[in-house]
Design a protein around this motif. Structure first.
Motif, PDB file in Angstrom:
ATOM      1  N   TYR A  93      -6.860   5.122   8.927  1.00 44.98           N
ATOM      2  CA  TYR A  93      -6.681   5.269  10.356  1.00 44.98           C
ATOM      3  C   TYR A  93      -5.742   6.439  10.616  1.00 44.98           C
ATOM      4  O   TYR A  93      -5.019   6.875   9.725  1.00 44.98           O
ATOM      5  N   ARG A  94      -5.754   6.937  11.839  1.00 45.63           N
ATOM      6  CA  ARG A  94      -4.803   7.972  12.206  1.00 45.63           C
ATOM      7  C   ARG A  94      -4.347   7.770  13.640  1.00 45.63           C
ATOM      8  O   ARG A  94      -5.052   7.187  14.456  1.00 45.63           O
ATOM      9  N   GLN A  95      -3.158   8.270  13.923  1.00 46.61           N
ATOM     10  CA  GLN A  95      -2.607   8.203  15.262  1.00 46.61           C
ATOM     11  C   GLN A  95      -1.933   9.528  15.585  1.00 46.61           C
ATOM     12  O   GLN A  95      -0.959   9.913  14.939  1.00 46.61           O
ATOM     13  N   ALA A  96      -2.470  10.216  16.575  1.00 45.76           N
ATOM     14  CA  ALA A  96      -1.904  11.457  17.054  1.00 45.76           C
ATOM     15  C   ALA A  96      -0.960  11.168  18.214  1.00 45.76           C
ATOM     16  O   ALA A  96      -1.071  10.123  18.868  1.00 45.76           O
ATOM     17  N   PRO A  97      -0.034  12.091  18.500  1.00 44.52           N
ATOM     18  CA  PRO A  97       0.888  11.882  19.614  1.00 44.52           C
ATOM     19  C   PRO A  97       0.153  11.628  20.923  1.00 44.52           C
ATOM     20  O   PRO A  97      -0.768  12.364  21.284  1.00 44.52           O
ATOM     21  N   LEU A 124       0.853  -1.174   0.000  1.00 42.77           N
ATOM     22  CA  LEU A 124       0.000   0.000   0.000  1.00 42.77           C
ATOM     23  C   LEU A 124       0.896   1.234   0.000  1.00 42.77           C
ATOM     24  O   LEU A 124       1.730   1.385   0.889  1.00 42.77           O
ATOM     25  N   VAL A 125       0.727   2.094  -0.984  1.00 41.40           N
ATOM     26  CA  VAL A 125       1.534   3.292  -1.117  1.00 41.40           C
ATOM     27  C   VAL A 125       0.638   4.511  -0.992  1.00 41.40           C
ATOM     28  O   VAL A 125      -0.320   4.660  -1.755  1.00 41.40           O
ATOM     29  N   GLU A 126       0.959   5.398  -0.039  1.00 43.53           N
ATOM     30  CA  GLU A 126       0.158   6.567   0.254  1.00 43.53           C
ATOM     31  C   GLU A 126       0.809   7.828  -0.286  1.00 43.53           C
ATOM     32  O   GLU A 126       2.032   7.896  -0.437  1.00 43.53           O
ATOM     33  N   SER A 127      -0.018   8.832  -0.531  1.00 43.21           N
ATOM     34  CA  SER A 127       0.466  10.136  -0.952  1.00 43.21           C
ATOM     35  C   SER A 127      -0.549  11.194  -0.550  1.00 43.21           C
ATOM     36  O   SER A 127      -1.702  10.877  -0.266  1.00 43.21           O
ATOM     37  N   TRP A 162      -1.066  -2.629   5.789  1.00 43.35           N
ATOM     38  CA  TRP A 162      -0.981  -1.229   6.195  1.00 43.35           C
ATOM     39  C   TRP A 162      -0.030  -0.464   5.293  1.00 43.35           C
ATOM     40  O   TRP A 162       1.000  -0.991   4.854  1.00 43.35           O
ATOM     41  N   GLY A 163      -0.372   0.779   5.030  1.00 42.58           N
ATOM     42  CA  GLY A 163       0.549   1.687   4.379  1.00 42.58           C
ATOM     43  C   GLY A 163       1.607   2.162   5.348  1.00 42.58           C
ATOM     44  O   GLY A 163       1.572   1.864   6.547  1.00 42.58           O
ATOM     45  N   GLN A 164       2.561   2.926   4.835  1.00 37.44           N
ATOM     46  CA  GLN A 164       3.681   3.382   5.653  1.00 37.44           C
ATOM     47  C   GLN A 164       3.321   4.554   6.553  1.00 37.44           C
ATOM     48  O   GLN A 164       4.063   4.859   7.489  1.00 37.44           O
ATOM     49  N   GLY A 165       2.210   5.198   6.293  1.00 36.83           N
ATOM     50  CA  GLY A 165       1.789   6.360   7.046  1.00 36.83           C
ATOM     51  C   GLY A 165       2.229   7.653   6.387  1.00 36.83           C
ATOM     52  O   GLY A 165       3.320   7.740   5.826  1.00 36.83           O
ATOM     53  N   THR A 176      -4.479  16.763  13.282  1.00 35.02           N
ATOM     54  CA  THR A 176      -3.052  16.496  13.107  1.00 35.02           C
ATOM     55  C   THR A 176      -2.713  15.097  13.596  1.00 35.02           C
ATOM     56  O   THR A 176      -2.994  14.735  14.741  1.00 35.02           O
ATOM     57  N   ALA A 177      -2.115  14.297  12.731  1.00 25.60           N
ATOM     58  CA  ALA A 177      -1.792  12.910  13.051  1.00 25.60           C
ATOM     59  C   ALA A 177      -1.048  12.294  11.883  1.00 25.60           C
ATOM     60  O   ALA A 177      -0.954  12.880  10.798  1.00 25.60           O
ATOM     61  N   VAL A 178      -0.528  11.101  12.117  1.00 24.76           N
ATOM     62  CA  VAL A 178      -0.051  10.265  11.027  1.00 24.76           C
ATOM     63  C   VAL A 178      -1.231   9.440  10.543  1.00 24.76           C
ATOM     64  O   VAL A 178      -1.890   8.762  11.336  1.00 24.76           O
ATOM     65  N   TYR A 179      -1.500   9.508   9.267  1.00 31.48           N
ATOM     66  CA  TYR A 179      -2.631   8.805   8.670  1.00 31.48           C
ATOM     67  C   TYR A 179      -2.133   7.561   7.942  1.00 31.48           C
ATOM     68  O   TYR A 179      -1.179   7.619   7.166  1.00 31.48           O
ATOM     69  N   TYR A 180      -2.804   6.437   8.194  1.00 26.94           N
ATOM     70  CA  TYR A 180      -2.415   5.151   7.634  1.00 26.94           C
ATOM     71  C   TYR A 180      -3.530   4.576   6.771  1.00 26.94           C
ATOM     72  O   TYR A 180      -4.685   4.516   7.198  1.00 26.94           O
ATOM     73  N   CYS A 181      -3.172   4.127   5.597  1.00 27.97           N
ATOM     74  CA  CYS A 181      -4.087   3.386   4.741  1.00 27.97           C
ATOM     75  C   CYS A 181      -4.118   1.928   5.181  1.00 27.97           C
ATOM     76  O   CYS A 181      -3.093   1.362   5.578  1.00 27.97           O
ATOM     77  N   ASN A 182      -5.282   1.323   5.116  1.00 32.02           N
ATOM     78  CA  ASN A 182      -5.452  -0.072   5.506  1.00 32.02           C
ATOM     79  C   ASN A 182      -6.332  -0.787   4.492  1.00 32.02           C
ATOM     80  O   ASN A 182      -7.277  -0.210   3.967  1.00 32.02           O
ATOM     81  N   ALA A 183      -6.007  -2.046   4.226  1.00 29.59           N
ATOM     82  CA  ALA A 183      -6.821  -2.847   3.317  1.00 29.59           C
ATOM     83  C   ALA A 183      -6.847  -4.288   3.776  1.00 29.59           C
ATOM     84  O   ALA A 183      -5.828  -4.828   4.214  1.00 29.59           O
ATOM     85  N   ILE A 184      -8.010  -4.895   3.683  1.00 29.98           N
ATOM     86  CA  ILE A 184      -8.166  -6.320   3.935  1.00 29.98           C
ATOM     87  C   ILE A 184      -8.223  -7.000   2.582  1.00 29.98           C
ATOM     88  O   ILE A 184      -9.152  -6.776   1.805  1.00 29.98           O
ATOM     89  N   VAL A 185      -7.218  -7.847   2.302  1.00 27.17           N
ATOM     90  CA  VAL A 185      -6.974  -8.339   0.954  1.00 27.17           C
ATOM     91  C   VAL A 185      -6.998  -9.861   0.918  1.00 27.17           C
ATOM     92  O   VAL A 185      -6.388 -10.526   1.757  1.00 27.17           O
ATOM     93  N   VAL A 186      -7.696 -10.413  -0.064  1.00 31.00           N
ATOM     94  CA  VAL A 186      -7.594 -11.828  -0.396  1.00 31.00           C
ATOM     95  C   VAL A 186      -6.511 -11.955  -1.452  1.00 31.00           C
ATOM     96  O   VAL A 186      -6.628 -11.384  -2.539  1.00 31.00           O
ATOM     97  N   VAL A 187      -5.443 -12.697  -1.151  1.00 28.68           N
ATOM     98  CA  VAL A 187      -4.312 -12.793  -2.065  1.00 28.68           C
ATOM     99  C   VAL A 187      -4.538 -13.916  -3.065  1.00 28.68           C
ATOM    100  O   VAL A 187      -5.215 -14.902  -2.788  1.00 28.68           O
ATOM    101  N   THR A 188      -3.944 -13.755  -4.244  1.00 30.74           N
ATOM    102  CA  THR A 188      -4.149 -14.719  -5.322  1.00 30.74           C
ATOM    103  C   THR A 188      -3.464 -16.057  -5.074  1.00 30.74           C
ATOM    104  O   THR A 188      -3.942 -17.092  -5.536  1.00 30.74           O
ATOM    105  N   THR A 189      -2.358 -16.040  -4.348  1.00 30.94           N
ATOM    106  CA  THR A 189      -1.557 -17.251  -4.194  1.00 30.94           C
ATOM    107  C   THR A 189      -2.246 -18.338  -3.382  1.00 30.94           C
ATOM    108  O   THR A 189      -2.136 -19.525  -3.708  1.00 30.94           O
ATOM    109  N   THR A 190      -2.936 -17.949  -2.341  1.00 25.91           N
ATOM    110  CA  THR A 190      -3.557 -18.925  -1.455  1.00 25.91           C
ATOM    111  C   THR A 190      -5.035 -18.683  -1.218  1.00 25.91           C
ATOM    112  O   THR A 190      -5.700 -19.513  -0.590  1.00 25.91           O
ATOM    113  N   LEU A 191      -5.540 -17.565  -1.680  1.00 26.89           N
ATOM    114  CA  LEU A 191      -6.901 -17.113  -1.393  1.00 26.89           C
ATOM    115  C   LEU A 191      -7.140 -16.926   0.101  1.00 26.89           C
ATOM    116  O   LEU A 191      -8.282 -17.004   0.571  1.00 26.89           O
ATOM    117  N   SER A 192      -6.064 -16.666   0.824  1.00 26.79           N
ATOM    118  CA  SER A 192      -6.163 -16.324   2.227  1.00 26.79           C
ATOM    119  C   SER A 192      -6.340 -14.815   2.374  1.00 26.79           C
ATOM    120  O   SER A 192      -5.980 -14.044   1.481  1.00 26.79           O
TER     121      SER A 192
END
Length: 121
Positions: free
Chosen positions: A37-41, A4-7, A111-114, A90-106
């Motif tokens: 999501y976000r996390q403030a000090p 996940l890449v944020e901008s 999380w993004g880097q923030g 004011t906070a660090v904002y994080y991208c989040n995704a719940i993903v079914v992967v192709t390799t195992t369907l798990s």
């Protein structure tokens, strides 16, 4: 393997606007929920906004009417439009995704880097 890449983070004045973007890539079979999501000090990480694969929306009470989450399923992206920003946003904002992967369907949570959002005069 999913990334996940944020901008879009930065410094804005109170009352200003900012748009965050997040792009998911990798071994994606399907993305279920996506959110910001976000996390403030000194505070715990909290859900700001979420959106399901079908477009159902969920917002924290503190941002309702000011923030808008959207997604493009074809592009595997999710955006957060933030208007009427307040210093308490004011906070660090994080991208989040719940993903079914192709390799195992798990299913995994990724999380993004923030990205830093600072609202100040």
């Amino acid at each position: 393997q999913v990334q996940l890449v944020e901008s879009g983070g930065g410094l804005v004045q109170p009352g200003g606007s900012l748009r965050l973007s997040c792009a998911a890539s990798g071994s994606i079979f399907r993305i279920n929920n996506m959110g910001w999501y976000r996390q403030a000090p000194g505070k715990q990480r909290e859900l700001v906004a979420g959106i399901s694969s079908g477009g159902s929306l969920n917002y924290a009470d503190s941002v309702k009417g000011r923030f808008t989450i959207s997604r493009d399923n074809a592009k595997n992206t999710v955006d957060l439009q933030m208007n009427s920003l307040k210093p308490e946003d004011t906070a660090v904002y994080y991208c989040n995704a719940i993903v079914v992967v192709t390799t195992t369907l798990s299913t995994y949570r990724y999380w993004g880097q923030g990205t830093q959002v600072t609202v100040s005069s």
